[in-house]
Design an enzyme around this catalytic site. Structure first.
Site, PDB file in Angstrom:
ATOM      1  N   ASP A 175     -55.870   0.496   4.597  1.00 39.38           N
ATOM      2  CA  ASP A 175     -56.535   0.306   5.933  1.00 39.38           C
ATOM      3  C   ASP A 175     -57.910  -0.523   5.708  1.00 39.38           C
ATOM      4  OD1 ASP A 175     -57.078   0.404   8.761  1.00 39.38           O
ATOM      5  OD2 ASP A 175     -57.428   2.477   8.928  1.00 39.38           O
TER       6      ASP A 175
ATOM      7  N   ARG B 216     -44.689  12.819   9.374  1.00 44.26           N
ATOM      8  CA  ARG B 216     -44.520  12.454   8.206  1.00 44.26           C
ATOM      9  C   ARG B 216     -43.019  12.144   7.647  1.00 44.26           C
ATOM     10  NH1 ARG B 216     -49.251  12.039   5.416  1.00 44.26           N
ATOM     11  NH2 ARG B 216     -50.721  13.812   5.509  1.00 44.26           N
TER      12      ARG B 216
ATOM     13  N   GLY C 267     -49.295  11.084   1.855  1.00 45.09           N
ATOM     14  CA  GLY C 267     -48.785  10.104   2.606  1.00 45.09           C
ATOM     15  C   GLY C 267     -47.614   9.050   1.753  1.00 45.09           C
TER      16      GLY C 267
ATOM     17  N   PHE D 293     -52.285   1.501  14.737  1.00 47.45           N
ATOM     18  CA  PHE D 293     -52.027   3.029  14.138  1.00 47.45           C
ATOM     19  C   PHE D 293     -50.349   3.315  14.088  1.00 47.45           C
ATOM     20  CE2 PHE D 293     -51.634   7.665  14.220  1.00 47.45           C
ATOM     21  CZ  PHE D 293     -52.427   7.856  12.802  1.00 47.45           C
ATOM     22  N   ILE D 294     -49.882   3.553  12.968  1.00 47.48           N
ATOM     23  CA  ILE D 294     -48.293   3.858  12.882  1.00 47.48           C
ATOM     24  C   ILE D 294     -48.052   5.146  12.251  1.00 47.48           C
ATOM     25  CG2 ILE D 294     -48.067   1.294  12.741  1.00 47.48           C
ATOM     26  CD1 ILE D 294     -48.016   1.831   9.666  1.00 47.48           C
TER      27      ILE D 294
ATOM     28  N   LYS E 220     -53.134  -3.288   6.079  1.00 41.99           N
ATOM     29  CA  LYS E 220     -53.905  -3.908   7.366  1.00 41.99           C
ATOM     30  C   LYS E 220     -54.991  -4.732   6.908  1.00 41.99           C
ATOM     31  CE  LYS E 220     -53.243   0.459   9.893  1.00 41.99           C
ATOM     32  NZ  LYS E 220     -53.969   1.528  10.627  1.00 41.99           N
TER      33      LYS E 220
ATOM     34  N   GLU F   2     -49.727   3.894  -3.003  1.00 44.04           N
ATOM     35  CA  GLU F   2     -50.224   4.329  -1.739  1.00 44.04           C
ATOM     36  C   GLU F   2     -49.560   4.139  -0.531  1.00 44.04           C
ATOM     37  OE1 GLU F   2     -52.124   6.050   0.320  1.00 44.04           O
ATOM     38  OE2 GLU F   2     -54.164   6.166  -0.243  1.00 44.04           O
ATOM     39  N   ASP F   3     -49.525   4.818   0.638  1.00 43.51           N
ATOM     40  CA  ASP F   3     -48.776   4.465   1.749  1.00 43.51           C
ATOM     41  C   ASP F   3     -49.266   3.329   2.656  1.00 43.51           C
ATOM     42  OD1 ASP F   3     -51.198   5.916   2.541  1.00 43.51           O
ATOM     43  OD2 ASP F   3     -50.177   7.384   3.719  1.00 43.51           O
TER      44      ASP F   3
ATOM     45  N   ASP G  46     -49.065  10.168   9.132  1.00 44.03           N
ATOM     46  CA  ASP G  46     -49.030  11.254   9.773  1.00 44.03           C
ATOM     47  C   ASP G  46     -50.060  10.908  10.895  1.00 44.03           C
ATOM     48  OD1 ASP G  46     -51.309  11.419   7.887  1.00 44.03           O
ATOM     49  OD2 ASP G  46     -51.609  13.333   8.806  1.00 44.03           O
TER      50      ASP G  46
HETATM   51  P1  IMP Z   1     -58.574   3.931   4.339  1.00 43.38           P
HETATM   52  O1  IMP Z   1     -59.404   4.466   3.141  1.00 43.38           O
HETATM   53  O2  IMP Z   1     -59.269   3.460   5.528  1.00 43.38           O
HETATM   54  O3  IMP Z   1     -57.929   2.369   3.446  1.00 43.38           O
HETATM   55  O4  IMP Z   1     -57.507   4.537   4.796  1.00 43.38           O
HETATM   56  C1  IMP Z   1     -56.550   4.960   3.867  1.00 43.38           C
HETATM   57  C2  IMP Z   1     -55.758   6.205   4.331  1.00 43.38           C
HETATM   58  O5  IMP Z   1     -55.726   6.445   5.625  1.00 43.38           O
HETATM   59  C3  IMP Z   1     -54.426   6.228   4.145  1.00 43.38           C
HETATM   60  O6  IMP Z   1     -54.005   6.652   2.807  1.00 43.38           O
HETATM   61  C4  IMP Z   1     -53.622   6.908   5.073  1.00 43.38           C
HETATM   62  O7  IMP Z   1     -53.611   8.379   4.846  1.00 43.38           O
HETATM   63  C5  IMP Z   1     -54.650   6.816   6.425  1.00 43.38           C
HETATM   64  N1  IMP Z   1     -54.333   5.746   7.215  1.00 43.38           N
HETATM   65  C6  IMP Z   1     -54.717   4.503   7.443  1.00 43.38           C
HETATM   66  N2  IMP Z   1     -54.033   3.925   8.619  1.00 43.38           N
HETATM   67  C7  IMP Z   1     -53.258   4.848   8.930  1.00 43.38           C
HETATM   68  C8  IMP Z   1     -52.228   4.735   9.929  1.00 43.38           C
HETATM   69  O8  IMP Z   1     -52.119   3.574  10.854  1.00 43.38           O
HETATM   70  N3  IMP Z   1     -51.605   5.608  10.308  1.00 43.38           N
HETATM   71  C9  IMP Z   1     -51.887   7.094   9.575  1.00 43.38           C
HETATM   72  N4  IMP Z   1     -52.555   7.285   8.527  1.00 43.38           N
HETATM   73  C10 IMP Z   1     -53.326   5.926   8.454  1.00 43.38           C
HETATM   74 MG    MG Z   2     -52.678   8.431   2.498  1.00 44.07          MG
END
Ligand code: IMP
Ligand code: MG
Length: 182
Positions: free
Chosen positions: A106, A168, A48, A155-156, A134, A102-103, A162
């Site tokens: 979350d 993407r 991402g 969710f984006i 977020k 990072e993208d 993606d």
């Molecule tokens: P985390 O471990 O919950 O912080 O999630 C991180 C990863 O989840 C990111 O690197 C993304 O690949 C994916 N992710 C989290 N939120 C979104 C979203 O809104 N859209 C798409 N991918 C997301």
């Molecule tokens: Mg990612």
């Protein structure tokens, strides 16, 4: 209103490409100031973060290096919670000033797990740059240092993000529509 549809889900325009680019330029300028006199090592978290990393390093006006790591934790529109490293680092990061790119942060589980692993390799310093954050979804003790945009728990997709591997390549960021008829 303008909408696009992926896998039966509707998405609305959320952050347009020019706004993203402008913000990345600001982040690049900030990093340039903060890392003056050093050679930071960017670690781009695939898949991402690649568009963000590509734009960010080109806004950094000092010498820098970039490496790539691949992780996966998402299926569909919610986190699986299982963070696993798929593709590791090619070189040592010991003594380096590392910026993980990072993208999106979350729940923070991905970045928390990754940064804990990387710290074991004794970098001189480790910071986090994320295009999106977020804060309301955060479940871990992580504090991104460079944040493009703080957003609510939507969710984006687009600009690297993606939905099960697609979308993407969209230049803008789109948010899942909150209409009830989907
Ligand atoms: P985390 O471990 O919950 O912080 O999630 C991180 C990863 O989840 C990111 O690197 C993304 O690949 C994916 N992710 C989290 N939120 C979104 C979203 O809104 N859209 C798409 N991918 C997301
Ligand atoms: Mg990612």
């Amino acid at each position: 209103m303008k909408q696009i549809c992926y896998k039966g889900l509707k998405f609305e325009p959320y952050i347009e490409n020019q706004t993203i680019k402008n913000r990345i330029k600001e982040l690049g300028e900030q990093i340039t100031k903060d890392y003056q006199g050093t050679v930071p090592l960017f670690i781009c978290v695939l898949n991402g973060a690649f568009p963000f990393a590509a734009d960010l390093i080109r806004e950094v006006g000092i010498d820098a290096e970039i490496m790539f790591i691949r992780l996966k934790s998402y299926e569909g529109t919610s986190s699986t919670g299982n963070v696993k490293e798929v593709l590791g680092l090619s070189e040592s990061i010991e003594g380096r000033k590392v910026i993980v790119v990072e993208d999106i942060v979350d729940t923070g589980k991905t970045i928390h797990e990754l940064t804990s692993d990387l710290k074991k390799q004794n970098p001189a310093d480790l910071k986090i740059a994320t295009l999106l954050f977020k804060p309301q979804a955060l479940q871990c003790d992580v504090h991104p240092d460079y944040v493009g945009f703080e957003i609510p728990s939507k969710f984006i997709i687009g600009f690297g993000l993606d939905l099960d591997g697609i979308a993407r390549n969209l230049p803008d960021i789109w948010a899942l529509s909150e209409e009830h008829d989907q």
